[in-house]
Scaffold this motif. Structure first.
Motif, PDB file in Angstrom:
ATOM      1  N   PHE A 225       0.818  -1.216   0.000  1.00 25.94           N
ATOM      2  CA  PHE A 225       0.000   0.000   0.000  1.00 25.94           C
ATOM      3  C   PHE A 225       0.854   1.269   0.000  1.00 25.94           C
ATOM      4  CE2 PHE A 225      -4.375  -1.362   1.860  1.00 25.94           C
ATOM      5  CZ  PHE A 225      -4.431  -2.373   0.931  1.00 25.94           C
TER       6      PHE A 225
ATOM      7  N   GLN B  64     -11.078  -6.641   3.162  1.00 27.85           N
ATOM      8  CA  GLN B  64      -9.934  -5.784   2.856  1.00 27.85           C
ATOM      9  C   GLN B  64     -10.293  -4.307   2.975  1.00 27.85           C
ATOM     10  OE1 GLN B  64      -6.664  -6.692   1.820  1.00 27.85           O
ATOM     11  NE2 GLN B  64      -7.359  -8.640   2.634  1.00 27.85           N
ATOM     12  N   ILE B  65     -11.407  -3.946   2.347  1.00 31.82           N
ATOM     13  CA  ILE B  65     -11.752  -2.532   2.250  1.00 31.82           C
ATOM     14  C   ILE B  65     -12.242  -2.000   3.590  1.00 31.82           C
ATOM     15  CG2 ILE B  65     -13.323  -0.899   1.126  1.00 31.82           C
ATOM     16  CD1 ILE B  65     -13.179  -2.766  -1.348  1.00 31.82           C
TER      17      ILE B  65
ATOM     18  N   HIS C 264      -9.780   1.852  -3.799  1.00 32.76           N
ATOM     19  CA  HIS C 264     -10.013   0.454  -3.425  1.00 32.76           C
ATOM     20  C   HIS C 264     -10.364  -0.404  -4.627  1.00 32.76           C
ATOM     21  CE1 HIS C 264      -9.385   0.588   0.808  1.00 32.76           C
ATOM     22  NE2 HIS C 264     -10.191   1.625   0.963  1.00 32.76           N
TER      23      HIS C 264
ATOM     24  N   ASN D 184     -11.539  -3.103   6.571  1.00 34.55           N
ATOM     25  CA  ASN D 184     -10.488  -3.059   7.578  1.00 34.55           C
ATOM     26  C   ASN D 184      -9.341  -2.115   7.235  1.00 34.55           C
ATOM     27  OD1 ASN D 184     -11.832  -4.876   9.159  1.00 34.55           O
ATOM     28  ND2 ASN D 184     -10.676  -6.650   8.450  1.00 34.55           N
ATOM     29  N   ASP D 185      -9.354  -1.557   6.027  1.00 35.14           N
ATOM     30  CA  ASP D 185      -8.228  -0.715   5.646  1.00 35.14           C
ATOM     31  C   ASP D 185      -8.181   0.551   6.503  1.00 35.14           C
ATOM     32  OD1 ASP D 185      -6.176   0.611   3.920  1.00 35.14           O
ATOM     33  OD2 ASP D 185      -7.892   1.960   3.649  1.00 35.14           O
TER      34      ASP D 185
ATOM     35  N   TYR E 243      -7.144  -1.082  -6.505  1.00 34.61           N
ATOM     36  CA  TYR E 243      -6.329  -2.032  -5.775  1.00 34.61           C
ATOM     37  C   TYR E 243      -6.952  -3.432  -5.775  1.00 34.61           C
ATOM     38  CZ  TYR E 243      -2.120  -2.180  -3.070  1.00 34.61           C
ATOM     39  OH  TYR E 243      -0.835  -2.380  -2.692  1.00 34.61           O
TER      40      TYR E 243
ATOM     41  N   THR F  19     -12.422   2.744  10.555  1.00 30.16           N
ATOM     42  CA  THR F  19     -11.120   2.405  11.143  1.00 30.16           C
ATOM     43  C   THR F  19     -10.431   3.657  11.672  1.00 30.16           C
ATOM     44  OG1 THR F  19     -10.327   2.438   8.860  1.00 30.16           O
ATOM     45  CG2 THR F  19     -10.618   0.280   9.891  1.00 30.16           C
TER      46      THR F  19
END
Lengths: 289, 371
Positions: A130, A217-218, A157, A220-221, A160, A237
């Motif tokens: 990242f 993934q998204i 996102h 928790n980013d 990625y 987050t």
């Protein structure tokens, strides 16, 4: 046949179960402590034992974490951040899954000159840390006028995630016999019809895998959220981080824990609802149907 | 029903040095059942895919009813294909599978329903219409795959090894079924197989392909009795034709050759006069198992038959026949005996050799000597 063999409780089997149980406990104890702490009152925490049950079950901490806890200068709880995350994760998951499906379809069933090289290059995206793209992405978003917006975060996102979703779908579709595509072409179906009518209905397991993977993934980013969003577009987050790091007076562990649970719940729910597809989907590419 | 013309079809894949198809010319008449047969990798599936339009050809042209479709899309060729793996759409019911091509061609719903009914009745799959392919047995899937092809009433049917995934018993049943369907509907069919029995039983004409070349095109009888070359001779027929080396000798104007048994016993067999050019040279005699038998009363004394004692090496009873292995001129030779005619392995037995249908090859050459 399998059940006949596995019914016997041999020493090795007992060892396996014991190890699994131990691992299970090790993973679940923190969650257990988070949950019981979130239902305690501040007084209860100060006087009681870390792993004892609350004297009185109280939802106060949850309510406070949701709507009145202070995250920096504002004291509106994490609810705003939560909705930001929803607004970011849902479109990003849907778009990246859709793009991955189309990419995977083309790369497996409509190969073109150089499509294998294209796929290999795309896979680099899976291994790119990242941090590497922070500056160029910030500049790009700035130029597009999307800096500090939810739309910007969604784009980041999606870009990625497409590497992963393409990989998933491509490997899934490679296992689908080419004869199906040939038969459909002879039946008169074209590029879009074959995809929509033949392949998509078969793709439920791999779609679920993409949903779970991408959503986790998204949701928790933290890094992209803290860098590319600000103020009213920050995801949960970042909100959780702000809440825990805001020090006004006494540390309210119960509120911190409740907020952390709120932040973790959606991924848990997604996994529980679609989890049975996850293992099945990940392995389905390996065996021919 | 349509006529299909393949003119000088050549195909080279990508940067490959080797051509996959080396100029195939075949005319398939309307209503004809043509079988493409050959070993794996001979190019027969490539040729099939080229006819279907799933692959492009490098050179040559494909005409359906005189219309050049060489560069037409598969859907514009009006062709239906039955695949080895059946290729049924797994998420659709049998009914939807059969109707799929019709829906895409925007046929009205009532007509689609009627067509599905017709095909289902024809293939006796009516009770299966609402099932998914995964709930069907191999034979049933096979029927549905044929149903899907039949429903569109295309000009041309392609079958790509449709029976090779079925067990032996079912394969024979479906073979008969396909033949019956062809006789009833009179459709033009191109059928790929590597099974020479399928080829013999089903075809109006057989095209034997090897290494991208058409070795012979002819009726099953022609292919069987007058193979163009050694390869075709050994490919068709089971057990395969035996090739016996022998020297053409002259005996007072008549040509003959000596056959020596494993025990050293020698008999002379008459050869056709047309082999005169090979006098004193070694040639190979090609003979099928059924032309070496126990002595047959009705053939005794005929010009092309001779008898001799040969030691039986191995016997393989198949039920209707006993296949026996003997040695002639140090070469293993298969013969077909009546099961009631007892022979013992290791013991010599009186056998009759009928050369009226024998074929001859020059030593070391592929092509058959024309006699």
């Amino acid at each position: 046949m399998a059940s006949q063999i596995e019914k016997k409780l041999t020493p090795s089997r007992i060892l396996i179960y014991a190890t699994l149980l131990l691992a299970c406990v090790a993973y679940l104890i923190p969650v257990f402590i988070m949950i019981i702490t979130s239902f305690k009152t501040t007084g209860d925490i100060r006087s009681g034992n870390l792993i004892s049950f609350p004297e009185v079950w109280s939802f106060e901490a949850w309510a406070k974490a949701w709507s009145t806890a202070c995250t920096g200068v504002q004291c509106n709880g994490v609810s705003g951040f939560f909705w930001n995350s929803i607004k970011m994760a849902v479109p990003a998951v849907l778009i990246s899954t859709a793009l991955g499906a189309i990419n995977g379809y083309v790369l497996s069933k409509w190969r073109f000159r150089g499509s294998d090289i294209f796929f290999s290059l795309l896979l680099f995206g899976c291994f790119l840390p990242f941090q590497v793209i922070l500056l160029p992405m910030a500049a790009t978003l700035g130029k597009m006028g999307l800096a500090n917006t939810t739309t910007g975060l969604v784009i980041v996102h999606v870009v990625y995630g497409v590497a992963f979703t393409t990989l998933f779908f491509r490997n899934f579709y490679v296992g689908v016999p080419d004869a199906l595509i040939k038969a459909a072409r002879l039946d008169g179906a074209g590029f879009v019809t074959i995809f929509v009518r033949i392949l998509l209905p078969m793709s439920v397991p791999i779609i679920m895998v993409c949903f779970i993977w991408q959503f986790t993934q998204i949701w928790n980013d933290f890094l992209f959220g803290v860098v590319f969003a600000s103020g009213d577009s920050q995801p949960i987050t970042v909100g959780l981080n702000n809440l825990v790091n805001t020090s006004t007076g006494v540390k309210e562990y119960n509120v911190d824990m409740a907020a952390a649970m709120i932040a973790a719940l959606p991924t848990l729910v997604v996994y529980v609802l679609a989890g049975k597809y996850f293992i099945r989907g990940l392995t389905s590419g390996a065996v021919k149907g | 029903m349509a006529q299909l013309q393949l003119k000088g079809i050549r195909k080279t894949y990508g940067n490959a040095v080797q051509e996959t198809l080396k100029g195939i010319d075949i005319n398939i008449e309307s209503g004809e059942f043509l079988i493409l047969v050959g070993p794996s990798g001979c190019g027969k599936s490539t040729l099939m895919n080229s006819i279907a339009g799933l692959e492009t050809v490098t050179e040559g042209s494909i005409l359906i009813d005189g219309r050049d479709v060489t560069n037409a899309e598969p859907k514009d060729r009006d062709i239906a294909m039955v695949f080895q793996s059946y290729a049924l759409y797994p998420t659709m019911t049998v009914r939807e599978n059969i109707a799929f091509g019709l829906k895409i061609r925007r046929m009205p719903k009532e007509e689609i329903d009627a067509e599905v009914e017709r095909v289902a009745k024809l293939l006796q799959i009516e009770p299966l219409l609402d099932r998914k392919p995964s709930q069907l047995s191999g034979g049933q899937q096979q029927r549905v795959a044929m149903g899907r092809a039949l429903a569109r009433r295309p000009k041309l049917y392609l079958f790509d090894e449709p029976l090779s995934n079925l067990d032996a018993k079912l394969r024979v049943e479906m073979r008969t079924e396909i033949k019956r369907l062809h006789q009833r509907l009179g459709t033009t069919i191109v059928y790929v197989t590597h099974d020479q029995i399928e080829a013999m039983t089903l075809a109006d004409r057989i095209a034997v392909i090897k290494d991208g070349e058409l070795l012979q095109l002819g009726s099953p009888k022609e292919i069987y009795e007058r193979p163009s070359c050694r390869y075709v001779a050994s490919f068709i027929g089971s057990p395969a034709m035996s090739f016996i080396p022998l020297t053409v000798e002259s005996d007072g104007g008549n040509l003959r050759a000596s056959l020596r048994s494993a025990d050293g016993e020698q008999i002379y067999v008459p050869l056709p006069e047309t082999l005169a050019a090979y006098e004193g040279k070694e040639i190979h005699l090609g003979i099928r198992p059924e032309h070496i038998t126990q002595p047959l009363a009705h053939k005794a004394g005929q010009e092309a038959t001779s008898s001799g004692k040969f030691r039986i090496e191995v016997t393989e009873p198949t039920g209707p026949d006993v296949m026996a292995l003997i040695k002639i001129n140090d070469t293993e030779v298969h013969c077909r005996l009546d099961p009631d005619h007892t022979v013992d392995p290791g013991e010599p037995a009186e056998l009759m050799i009928d050369l009226s249908r024998a074929v001859y090859f020059e030593a070391g050459k592929e092509a058959r000597i024309d006699i």
